[in-house]
Design a protein around this motif. Structure first.
Motif, PDB file in Angstrom:
ATOM      1  N   MET A  84       0.841  -1.198   0.000  1.00  0.00           N
ATOM      2  CA  MET A  84       0.000   0.000   0.000  1.00  0.00           C
ATOM      3  C   MET A  84       0.876   1.247   0.000  1.00  0.00           C
ATOM      4  SD  MET A  84      -2.889   1.162   2.769  1.00  0.00           S
ATOM      5  CE  MET A  84      -3.723   2.737   2.614  1.00  0.00           C
ATOM      6  N   ILE A  85       0.569   2.193  -0.881  1.00  0.00           N
ATOM      7  CA  ILE A  85       1.330   3.431  -0.971  1.00  0.00           C
ATOM      8  C   ILE A  85       0.796   4.424   0.065  1.00  0.00           C
ATOM      9  CG2 ILE A  85       1.994   5.357  -2.454  1.00  0.00           C
ATOM     10  CD1 ILE A  85       1.575   3.518  -4.837  1.00  0.00           C
ATOM     11  N   PHE A 105       9.749   6.374  -2.532  1.00  0.00           N
ATOM     12  CA  PHE A 105       9.501   7.798  -2.331  1.00  0.00           C
ATOM     13  C   PHE A 105       8.766   8.412  -3.515  1.00  0.00           C
ATOM     14  CE2 PHE A 105      10.763  12.183  -3.147  1.00  0.00           C
ATOM     15  CZ  PHE A 105      10.226  12.794  -2.025  1.00  0.00           C
ATOM     16  N   VAL A 106       9.183   8.062  -4.734  1.00  0.00           N
ATOM     17  CA  VAL A 106       8.528   8.606  -5.925  1.00  0.00           C
ATOM     18  C   VAL A 106       7.060   8.185  -5.967  1.00  0.00           C
ATOM     19  CG1 VAL A 106       8.472   8.512  -8.447  1.00  0.00           C
ATOM     20  CG2 VAL A 106      10.652   8.759  -7.260  1.00  0.00           C
ATOM     21  N   ALA A 107       6.784   6.933  -5.630  1.00  0.00           N
ATOM     22  CA  ALA A 107       5.393   6.468  -5.600  1.00  0.00           C
ATOM     23  C   ALA A 107       4.576   7.276  -4.603  1.00  0.00           C
ATOM     24  CB  ALA A 107       5.351   4.985  -5.235  1.00  0.00           C
ATOM     25  N   ASP A 120      17.930   4.620   5.093  1.00  0.00           N
ATOM     26  CA  ASP A 120      17.546   3.204   5.091  1.00  0.00           C
ATOM     27  C   ASP A 120      16.167   2.942   4.502  1.00  0.00           C
ATOM     28  OD1 ASP A 120      19.985   2.595   6.198  1.00  0.00           O
ATOM     29  OD2 ASP A 120      19.227   2.357   8.248  1.00  0.00           O
ATOM     30  N   ARG A 121      15.157   3.683   4.914  1.00  0.00           N
ATOM     31  CA  ARG A 121      13.805   3.444   4.393  1.00  0.00           C
ATOM     32  C   ARG A 121      12.988   4.725   4.488  1.00  0.00           C
ATOM     33  NH1 ARG A 121      14.111   1.191   9.423  1.00  0.00           N
ATOM     34  NH2 ARG A 121      12.548   1.821  10.959  1.00  0.00           N
ATOM     35  N   PHE A 122      11.977   4.803   3.617  1.00  0.00           N
ATOM     36  CA  PHE A 122      11.139   5.999   3.576  1.00  0.00           C
ATOM     37  C   PHE A 122       9.902   5.815   4.445  1.00  0.00           C
ATOM     38  CE2 PHE A 122       7.469   8.189   1.583  1.00  0.00           C
ATOM     39  CZ  PHE A 122       7.848   9.481   1.895  1.00  0.00           C
TER      40      PHE A 122
END
Length: 281
Positions: free
Chosen positions: A1-2, A98-100, A266-268
């Motif tokens: 899920m975005i 991140f772009v999504a 590390d992660r968004f």
């Protein structure tokens, strides 16, 4: 899920298209912008009787409003070799995530979205013109996660400003900024007419998740240079110190040029980006 994040800008949008941001465009009924003579804005529905009766010259007065408008939201991404690093996380996958999220967030707020990426050369196949993308850009995200990071620099990003159009945009400049500070400053200067959020993509394995003792192979992915180091506590502390100094240097420089950077390590996390905007920058 975005997951979506919430963003806001301190400047007035110039677009005539309705949206959620404060605008310089007259119209609608969102924001009261003062009283003007009836001849300047002949709209009987906005007639202000109290102001008209109190006018010493007997002129009719009407209330003027500003509408709320949309803005362009653009991601400019560095695809040089260092952006393919895998350690605690995966920089390529993190940037795609991140772009999504940025595309989905723009859609949720009714804003137009665009994407530009490059290394030594701009990647024309990944270019997305700035427009409304219903539901985000899933095809781009899939291709972005798979594209090879092989470029030896991010020099082409200086050309990105030519593709942004005339309207002021909210620009997310995504890179690890592992290049000279002067180049980073020049890149931001080329985007000076826009509202730029530098997104610094690092991996903790680059400087923090190092062994206390042992042989470590250090490689520069953009030059291909390799060096074998004997890691020990004092050297590990120096790695941490240098990255800490680099973080302060980037923060001070970017803040002077507009906004402080957002460090994506590390992660968004979409909530972290929302907090960035709510912090008042």
């Amino acid at each position: 899920m975005i997951e979506a994040f919430h963003y806001r800008v301190s400047w007035r949008a110039a677009s005539p298209h309705p949206g959620t941001h404060a605008s310089s465009q007259n119209g609608g009924s969102d924001e009261f912008a003062g009283l003007v003579p009836f001849v300047a804005s002949p709209n009987p529905r906005n007639l202000d009787l109290r102001a008209s009766l109190g006018d010493p010259f007997g002129q009719l007065a009407v209330r003027r409003f500003r509408q709320r408008s949309q803005i362009p939201v653009v991601v400019i991404a560095d695809l040089s070799a260092s952006m393919g690093y895998r350690g605690t996380g995966d920089k390529a996958a993190t940037v795609a995530q991140f772009v999504a999220s940025a595309a989905w967030s723009a859609f949720r707020q009714g804003d137009r979205f665009g994407f530009i990426a490059g290394d030594e050369h701009l990647h024309e196949a990944l270019f997305l013109p700035t427009r409304l993308y219903k539901g985000g850009v899933p095809e781009l995200v899939e291709r972005l996660a798979l594209v090879a990071r092989q470029g030896r620099s991010a020099a082409s990003l200086r050309q990105a400003a030519q593709h942004l159009g005339r309207q002021r945009a909210l620009v997310f400049l995504v890179s690890d900024f592992h290049f000279p500070l002067q180049e980073a400053q020049a890149l931001l200067a080329s985007l000076a007419r826009h509202d730029v959020v530098p997104v610094v993509v690092w991996d903790s394995a680059e400087y923090d998740q190092l062994p206390e003792w042992g042989l470590v192979l250090v490689e520069d992915p953009e030059t291909g240079g390799r060096r074998r180091l004997f890691m020990r506590p004092a050297l590990k502390a120096r790695f941490r110190q240098r990255f800490g100094e680099r973080r302060e240097l980037l923060s001070d420089s970017f803040r002077r040029q507009g906004r402080p950077p957002f460090f994506l390590i590390d992660r968004f996390e979409a909530d972290a980006m929302t907090r960035y905007f709510l912090s008042g920058f």
